[in-house]
Scaffold this active site. Structure first.
Site, PDB file in Angstrom:
ATOM      1  N   LEU A 150     -16.106   8.853   1.836  1.00  0.00           N
ATOM      2  CA  LEU A 150     -15.180   9.196   2.363  1.00  0.00           C
ATOM      3  C   LEU A 150     -13.824   8.886   3.186  1.00  0.00           C
ATOM      4  CD1 LEU A 150     -17.304  12.726   3.108  1.00  0.00           C
ATOM      5  CD2 LEU A 150     -15.580  11.924   1.033  1.00  0.00           C
ATOM      6  N   VAL A 183     -10.290   3.661   1.422  1.00  0.00           N
ATOM      7  CA  VAL A 183      -9.878   2.371   2.254  1.00  0.00           C
ATOM      8  C   VAL A 183      -9.249   2.244   3.618  1.00  0.00           C
ATOM      9  CG1 VAL A 183      -7.974   0.745   1.984  1.00  0.00           C
ATOM     10  CG2 VAL A 183      -8.478   0.888   0.118  1.00  0.00           C
ATOM     11  N   GLY A 225       1.833 -14.280   4.556  1.00  0.00           N
ATOM     12  CA  GLY A 225       2.141 -13.652   5.879  1.00  0.00           C
ATOM     13  C   GLY A 225       2.638 -12.733   5.719  1.00  0.00           C
ATOM     14  N   TYR A 264       1.937  -7.987   6.118  1.00  0.00           N
ATOM     15  CA  TYR A 264       1.756  -7.092   7.647  1.00  0.00           C
ATOM     16  C   TYR A 264       0.171  -7.490   7.264  1.00  0.00           C
ATOM     17  CZ  TYR A 264      -0.046  -2.808   5.481  1.00  0.00           C
ATOM     18  OH  TYR A 264      -0.968  -2.093   4.843  1.00  0.00           O
ATOM     19  N   ILE A 265      -0.994  -7.232   5.927  1.00  0.00           N
ATOM     20  CA  ILE A 265      -2.142  -7.223   7.077  1.00  0.00           C
ATOM     21  C   ILE A 265      -2.196  -7.785   7.121  1.00  0.00           C
ATOM     22  CG2 ILE A 265      -4.584  -7.033   5.468  1.00  0.00           C
ATOM     23  CD1 ILE A 265      -2.861  -4.336   3.798  1.00  0.00           C
ATOM     24  N   GLU A 314       2.446 -19.403   3.732  1.00  0.00           N
ATOM     25  CA  GLU A 314       2.982 -18.302   3.000  1.00  0.00           C
ATOM     26  C   GLU A 314       4.359 -19.141   1.877  1.00  0.00           C
ATOM     27  OE1 GLU A 314       3.897 -14.786   3.097  1.00  0.00           O
ATOM     28  OE2 GLU A 314       5.169 -15.451   1.513  1.00  0.00           O
ATOM     29  N   THR A 339      -4.552 -12.815   1.446  1.00  0.00           N
ATOM     30  CA  THR A 339      -3.945 -10.987   1.336  1.00  0.00           C
ATOM     31  C   THR A 339      -2.520 -11.032   0.779  1.00  0.00           C
ATOM     32  OG1 THR A 339      -3.338 -12.240   3.291  1.00  0.00           O
ATOM     33  CG2 THR A 339      -4.825 -10.670   3.859  1.00  0.00           C
ATOM     34  N   ALA A 349      -0.525   5.212   4.203  1.00  0.00           N
ATOM     35  CA  ALA A 349      -0.746   5.577   4.329  1.00  0.00           C
ATOM     36  C   ALA A 349      -1.063   7.541   4.569  1.00  0.00           C
ATOM     37  CB  ALA A 349      -2.348   6.207   5.615  1.00  0.00           C
ATOM     38  N   HIS A 407      11.456   9.949  32.447  1.00  0.00           N
ATOM     39  CA  HIS A 407      11.546   8.716  32.864  1.00  0.00           C
ATOM     40  C   HIS A 407       9.735   8.602  34.096  1.00  0.00           C
ATOM     41  CE1 HIS A 407      12.386   5.218  35.192  1.00  0.00           C
ATOM     42  NE2 HIS A 407      12.118   5.291  36.151  1.00  0.00           N
TER      43      HIS A 407
HETATM   44  C1  FAD Z   1      -6.321  -3.416   6.124  1.00  0.00           C
HETATM   45  C2  FAD Z   1      -5.421  -2.787   6.145  1.00  0.00           C
HETATM   46  C3  FAD Z   1      -5.096  -2.361   6.288  1.00  0.00           C
HETATM   47  C4  FAD Z   1      -4.187  -1.220   6.566  1.00  0.00           C
HETATM   48  N1  FAD Z   1      -2.945  -0.739   6.994  1.00  0.00           N
HETATM   49  C5  FAD Z   1      -2.325   0.256   7.209  1.00  0.00           C
HETATM   50  C6  FAD Z   1      -2.248   0.519   8.615  1.00  0.00           C
HETATM   51  O1  FAD Z   1      -2.385   0.930   9.539  1.00  0.00           O
HETATM   52  N2  FAD Z   1      -0.848   1.837   8.435  1.00  0.00           N
HETATM   53  C7  FAD Z   1      -1.207   2.910   6.776  1.00  0.00           C
HETATM   54  O2  FAD Z   1      -0.552   3.351   6.141  1.00  0.00           O
HETATM   55  N3  FAD Z   1      -1.537   2.278   5.925  1.00  0.00           N
HETATM   56  C8  FAD Z   1      -1.850   0.809   6.009  1.00  0.00           C
HETATM   57  N4  FAD Z   1      -2.885   0.219   4.555  1.00  0.00           N
HETATM   58  C9  FAD Z   1      -2.873   0.259   3.492  1.00  0.00           C
HETATM   59  C10 FAD Z   1      -4.140   1.900   3.339  1.00  0.00           C
HETATM   60  O3  FAD Z   1      -5.424   1.758   3.063  1.00  0.00           O
HETATM   61  C11 FAD Z   1      -3.465   2.423   2.072  1.00  0.00           C
HETATM   62  O4  FAD Z   1      -1.692   2.679   1.675  1.00  0.00           O
HETATM   63  C12 FAD Z   1      -4.263   4.115   1.785  1.00  0.00           C
HETATM   64  O5  FAD Z   1      -5.442   3.735   1.920  1.00  0.00           O
HETATM   65  C13 FAD Z   1      -3.863   4.307   0.361  1.00  0.00           C
HETATM   66  O6  FAD Z   1      -4.657   5.929   0.734  1.00  0.00           O
HETATM   67  P1  FAD Z   1      -4.666   6.225  -0.887  1.00  0.00           P
HETATM   68  O7  FAD Z   1      -5.181   7.399  -1.152  1.00  0.00           O
HETATM   69  O8  FAD Z   1      -4.224   6.580  -2.022  1.00  0.00           O
HETATM   70  O9  FAD Z   1      -6.570   5.620  -1.440  1.00  0.00           O
HETATM   71  P2  FAD Z   1      -7.806   4.553  -0.793  1.00  0.00           P
HETATM   72  O10 FAD Z   1      -7.146   4.951   0.819  1.00  0.00           O
HETATM   73  O11 FAD Z   1      -7.523   3.599  -2.013  1.00  0.00           O
HETATM   74  O12 FAD Z   1      -8.466   5.490  -1.358  1.00  0.00           O
HETATM   75  C14 FAD Z   1      -8.968   5.509  -2.913  1.00  0.00           C
HETATM   76  C15 FAD Z   1     -10.274   5.661  -2.951  1.00  0.00           C
HETATM   77  O13 FAD Z   1     -10.701   6.380  -4.238  1.00  0.00           O
HETATM   78  C16 FAD Z   1     -12.024   6.026  -4.669  1.00  0.00           C
HETATM   79  N5  FAD Z   1     -12.148   5.522  -6.171  1.00  0.00           N
HETATM   80  C17 FAD Z   1     -11.784   4.612  -6.783  1.00  0.00           C
HETATM   81  N6  FAD Z   1     -11.427   5.021  -7.986  1.00  0.00           N
HETATM   82  C18 FAD Z   1     -12.808   5.913  -8.345  1.00  0.00           C
HETATM   83  C19 FAD Z   1     -13.326   6.852  -8.852  1.00  0.00           C
HETATM   84  N7  FAD Z   1     -12.711   6.513 -10.409  1.00  0.00           N
HETATM   85  N8  FAD Z   1     -13.987   7.075  -8.738  1.00  0.00           N
HETATM   86  C20 FAD Z   1     -14.028   7.954  -7.394  1.00  0.00           C
HETATM   87  N9  FAD Z   1     -13.681   7.115  -7.008  1.00  0.00           N
HETATM   88  C21 FAD Z   1     -12.649   6.490  -6.629  1.00  0.00           C
HETATM   89  C22 FAD Z   1     -11.890   4.816  -3.526  1.00  0.00           C
HETATM   90  O14 FAD Z   1     -13.676   4.471  -3.783  1.00  0.00           O
HETATM   91  C23 FAD Z   1     -10.985   4.985  -2.585  1.00  0.00           C
HETATM   92  O15 FAD Z   1     -12.345   5.610  -1.686  1.00  0.00           O
HETATM   93  C24 FAD Z   1      -3.698  -0.895   5.449  1.00  0.00           C
HETATM   94  C25 FAD Z   1      -4.498  -0.840   3.670  1.00  0.00           C
HETATM   95  C26 FAD Z   1      -5.205  -2.479   4.368  1.00  0.00           C
HETATM   96  C27 FAD Z   1      -6.437  -3.031   3.275  1.00  0.00           C
END
Ligand code: FAD
Length: 486
Positions: free
Chosen positions: A40, A43, A184, A186-187, A206, A272, A323, A448
């Protein structure tokens, strides 16, 4: 065991898009389930935003203890050692706490949580497989929020031992002595920043002529690039990683730099180079869903797909893959399904890069303003070096830059590089969304001593009368602009 269940709303994926959509659906009285195959929080909570920020915070803490604390008068006898196993366990405890919080919220809102891997059997029915069996889930409306995964490149298949994705990098239980980071963006740079502070020798490879290209205001990127260098990160631009050869524990990575072959020796490689939507899974094409040539599910302003009862949100529904954009869409879609008159009409999706210092932006760059017809601009820039709070924090690198229309003074873009840029940018988001003018920001009393005063002074700088910098009139574009000259 075969179970068949029917819901008003079925959300697939419990990332920041999916779990938020499920909670709002349930709040609106809809019988809702959420299906998740891993953890839950998706990502973001498990292998993305939260764990990376935990590691960044820890590494920054160490760096400040090593570099700033002695100047502030603290005596730290001996070397501060990094226990990476403990650090990673602490990071994991942060993720687990957040994921547990999501579980509590879903249950508290009476959302049915189904663990398993979902696939569309028909456009009305899902098959969900888990270790405890297969079940069928039907719903009046489906919300696809299945996110994205890291992109692999030829010659560097992820094994999460030597060739890492961001997921593997966040789970490293020792600090690599030398690591090559391919990409190069953001990740890559966020991870490079914290690994370097933990003691790794980091080389970024990069292909473009600069890092973070297109991801941020170029002047902001320069500040971060300088700091990366200062912290020992080596950046190869115009460089393509071609292949690697494993010699014992050492990896020899071959690069093509401006047409010439080079090689670097490292212990690990992190790739990345971007993320791709998970739209090639779940039989999405089989049920006739329209997907664009980049793999994103095509949606309208209500995030409805070409199948009227199927919606898509978050990374799988297009850029920006962030996110907060996913969560915003989650609420929106639930409200559309709940019968409310909602559509996506945000003027700006803020973006933050958690490097050192942080970069954050809301609205357009100068180039984008011009492309949108704002030919004459007022640009105000205020440096953190002239802000009392930043000086007292020993965090003076960077600035706030505000871009406004020269005639109307409408704030069109704000770009921040510096301490707490991630928190400061929310005021900028409000300014852009509300259609604020430079005067609105300049005449609002800011407390301030705070970093937030930089926002007020950058607006004043754009108007030509910032107090804490000496302003020299400078012609910019065709406008009669005064510009701060920090
Ligand atoms: C290292 C890293 C750092 C990041 N830092 C930031 C940040 O600082 N700020 C920011 O805004 N964004 C950041 N992001 C991006 C952010 O994580 C994603 O934009 C965000 O998680 C997307 O949300 P989502 O709900 O679309 O999908 P996700 O978070 O990808 O969730 C999708 C979920 O669906 C599940 N799933 C997939 N297929 C199935 C299926 N067939 N059946 C059941 N479950 C399934 C997966 O297991 C997963 O849990 C970062 C990403 C990474 C990799």
């Amino acid at each position: 065991m075969f179970v068949s269940q029917t819901f008003d709303v079925c959300v697939i994926g419990a990332g920041p898009g999916g779990y938020v959509a499920a909670i709002r659906s349930a709040q609106l009285g809809l019988n809702t389930c959420v299906i998740e195959r891993e953890a839950l929080g998706g990502v973001c909570l498990n292998v993305g935003c939260i764990p990376s920020k935990a590691m960044i915070t820890a590494a920054h803490f160490l760096h400040r203890a090593q570099h700033d604390a002695p100047e502030m008068g603290f005596e730290i006898p001996g070397e501060i050692k990094v226990n990476m196993k403990k650090l990673v366990a602490w990071k994991q405890s942060v993720c687990d706490k957040m994921s547990g919080g999501v579980s509590m919220l879903l249950k508290g809102n009476k959302v049915t949580i189904i663990n398993g891997d979902a696939t569309f059997k028909t456009a009305q029915e899902l098959t969900v497989k888990s270790s405890s069996g297969t079940q069928s889930v039907m719903a009046k409306s489906f919300i696809i929020a299945t996110g994205s995964r890291p992109i692999e490149i030829p010659g560097f298949a992820f094994d999460e031992k030597n060739v890492l994705s961001s997921t593997g990098a966040l789970a490293l239980d020792s600090v690599p002595k030398r690591i090559a980071v391919i990409g190069g963006g953001y990740i890559g740079l966020e991870i490079s920043s914290y690994l370097a502070k933990l003691g790794a020798e980091v080389e970024v490879i990069e292909a473009a002529s600069g890092v973070l290209s297109g991801a941020a205001d170029p002047e902001c990127v320069q500040v971060v690039q300088r700091r990366l260098k200062k912290n020992g990160v080596k950046i190869h631009t115009g460089a393509k990683a071609k292949s690697y050869k494993q010699n014992g524990k050492t990896m020899e990575v071959r690069l093509e730099v401006n047409g010439k072959e080079e090689a670097i020796k490292v212990d690990k490689v992190l790739v990345t180079v971007g993320r791709r939507p998970n739209s090639d899974q779940m039989n999405l094409k089989g049920i006739g869903l329209n997907i664009d040539d980049k793999g994103f599910i095509k949606v309208n302003a209500q995030r409805r797909t070409n199948l009227p009862h199927v919606f898509a949100i978050g990374d799988i529904a297009g850029q920006p893959m962030l996110a907060h954009k996913a969560s915003h869409e989650g609420v929106l879609v639930a409200e559309v399904i709940g019968g409310q008159n909602r559509a996506y009409d945000a003027k700006t999706v803020p973006a933050v890069i958690f490097t050192d210092p942080e970069i954050a932006s809301a609205g357009w760059t100068e180039e984008e303003c011009k492309a949108h017809g704002h030919k004459e601009l007022k640009v105000g820039k205020f440096p953190f070096a002239a802000n009392g709070r930043a000086v007292s924090m020993m965090e003076t690198d960077g600035f706030v830059k505000i871009i406004a229309d020269a005639k109307t003074h409408l704030v069109l873009g704000v770009h921040i590089v510096g301490p707490e840029a991630s928190n400061l940018v929310s005021e900028a988001v409000l300014a852009v969304e509300m259609g604020a003018t430079l005067e609105d920001l300049a005449l609002s009393i800011h407390p301030h001593p705070t970093l937030g005063e930089t926002m007020m002074e950058a607006a004043e700088a754009a108007l030509g009368h910032a107090i804490h910098v000496i302003q020299r009139p400078l012609n910019r574009g065709n406008g009669s602009n005064a510009r701060a000259n920090p």
